[in-house]
Design an enzyme around this catalytic site. Structure first.
Site, PDB file in Angstrom:
ATOM      1  N   LYS A  75       0.821  -1.212   0.000  1.00  0.00           N
ATOM      2  CA  LYS A  75       0.000   0.000   0.000  1.00  0.00           C
ATOM      3  C   LYS A  75       0.861   1.273   0.000  1.00  0.00           C
ATOM      4  O   LYS A  75       2.070   1.216   0.292  1.00  0.00           O
ATOM      5  CB  LYS A  75      -0.945  -0.046   1.210  1.00  0.00           C
ATOM      6  CG  LYS A  75      -1.937  -1.227   1.143  1.00  0.00           C
ATOM      7  CD  LYS A  75      -2.968  -1.143   2.260  1.00  0.00           C
ATOM      8  CE  LYS A  75      -3.985  -2.265   2.136  1.00  0.00           C
ATOM      9  NZ  LYS A  75      -5.058  -2.142   3.172  1.00  0.00           N
ATOM     10  N   ASN A 104      -2.177  -0.048   6.620  1.00  0.00           N
ATOM     11  CA  ASN A 104      -1.665  -1.303   7.171  1.00  0.00           C
ATOM     12  C   ASN A 104      -0.763  -2.086   6.211  1.00  0.00           C
ATOM     13  O   ASN A 104      -0.753  -3.314   6.206  1.00  0.00           O
ATOM     14  CB  ASN A 104      -2.821  -2.159   7.715  1.00  0.00           C
ATOM     15  CG  ASN A 104      -3.849  -2.479   6.657  1.00  0.00           C
ATOM     16  OD1 ASN A 104      -3.705  -2.077   5.507  1.00  0.00           O
ATOM     17  ND2 ASN A 104      -4.864  -3.224   7.033  1.00  0.00           N
ATOM     18  N   GLU A 147      -9.507  -9.845  -8.382  1.00  0.00           N
ATOM     19  CA  GLU A 147      -8.581  -8.745  -8.110  1.00  0.00           C
ATOM     20  C   GLU A 147      -7.325  -8.865  -8.985  1.00  0.00           C
ATOM     21  O   GLU A 147      -6.845  -7.867  -9.530  1.00  0.00           O
ATOM     22  CB  GLU A 147      -8.198  -8.755  -6.630  1.00  0.00           C
ATOM     23  CG  GLU A 147      -9.377  -8.407  -5.733  1.00  0.00           C
ATOM     24  CD  GLU A 147      -9.137  -8.629  -4.248  1.00  0.00           C
ATOM     25  OE1 GLU A 147     -10.088  -8.420  -3.469  1.00  0.00           O
ATOM     26  OE2 GLU A 147      -8.014  -9.018  -3.861  1.00  0.00           O
ATOM     27  N   HIS A 156      -2.294  -5.420   1.236  1.00  0.00           N
ATOM     28  CA  HIS A 156      -3.604  -6.031   0.999  1.00  0.00           C
ATOM     29  C   HIS A 156      -3.394  -7.518   0.744  1.00  0.00           C
ATOM     30  O   HIS A 156      -2.388  -7.910   0.151  1.00  0.00           O
ATOM     31  CB  HIS A 156      -4.262  -5.397  -0.240  1.00  0.00           C
ATOM     32  CG  HIS A 156      -5.468  -6.157  -0.730  1.00  0.00           C
ATOM     33  ND1 HIS A 156      -6.702  -6.014  -0.156  1.00  0.00           N
ATOM     34  CD2 HIS A 156      -5.595  -7.102  -1.708  1.00  0.00           C
ATOM     35  CE1 HIS A 156      -7.565  -6.832  -0.783  1.00  0.00           C
ATOM     36  NE2 HIS A 156      -6.911  -7.494  -1.730  1.00  0.00           N
TER      37      HIS A 156
END
Ligand code: IDP
Ligand code: MG
Length: 164
Positions: A36, A139, A153, A142
């Site tokens: 991320k 965080n 995805e 993913h």
């Protein structure tokens, strides 16, 4: 004569259908991940990828890219009703990410074990989120939550031509 020709035409189709449904049932060996924005910005990409490889995952596809707000909104559509959705979409489109498809037996489950709980304060020692995440929102990584979502995805980011 006509009937036997029809029979020959039908057979390959039937075989493909059978193969396809078998593949869907058995496809539990891939997951999809993103490093991320905050983790990429902090320079953790190499260290996080190393954890994934050391954890037994093979990189099938990988790219550095940035999501638009609209793309992040679509990706996280399942969370549209959650109070943190706006914050999540802003955050996930705020900078470049590294997206990858990973391969291992029981990929989805084992990868979620490797990354740890959503909230890093609750994540187990030695997990990626425990060691690299900033907060529950930011965080670090993913990980897909099901084989079906891993497939959806992964193919949102990669064409078949980009998977090896
Ligand atoms: P997961 O990433 O562990 O599967 P989800 O519940 O699917 O967790 O949430 C998706 C993402 O939304 C999380 O990874 C995190 O970035 C963000 N998120 C989840 N819960 C919260 C929250 O309570 N506050 C802010 N952000 C959150
Ligand atoms: Mg999730």
């Amino acid at each position: 004569m006509f009937l036997s020709q029809l029979d020959r035409k039908e057979k390959p189709t039937f075989a493909r259908e059978k193969f396809r449904s078998k593949k869907i049932k058995m496809a539990n060996n891939r997951t999809f991940t993103m490093i991320k924005p905050e983790a990429v910005a902090k320079g953790y990409t190499g260290a996080i990828l190393d954890r994934m490889v050391q954890g037994g995952f093979r990189i099938v596809a990988m790219k550095k890219t940035q999501l638009s707000k609209a793309e992040a909104g679509t990706f996280y559509e399942v969370h549209a009703e959650r109070p943190f959705y706006g914050e999540l979409v802003d955050y996930m489109s705020s900078g470049p990410i590294v997206a990858a498809i990973l391969e291992k037996d029981n990929a989805v489950t084992d990868f979620r074990t490797l990354i740890g709980s959503t909230d890093p304060t609750e994540a187990a020692e030695g997990t990626i989120r425990k060691d690299f995440a900033e907060s529950k929102a930011q965080n670090a990584v993913h990980g897909s939550d099901s084989d079906e979502n891993a497939q959806i995805e992964g193919s949102y980011f990669f064409s078949g031509r980009e998977m090896y």
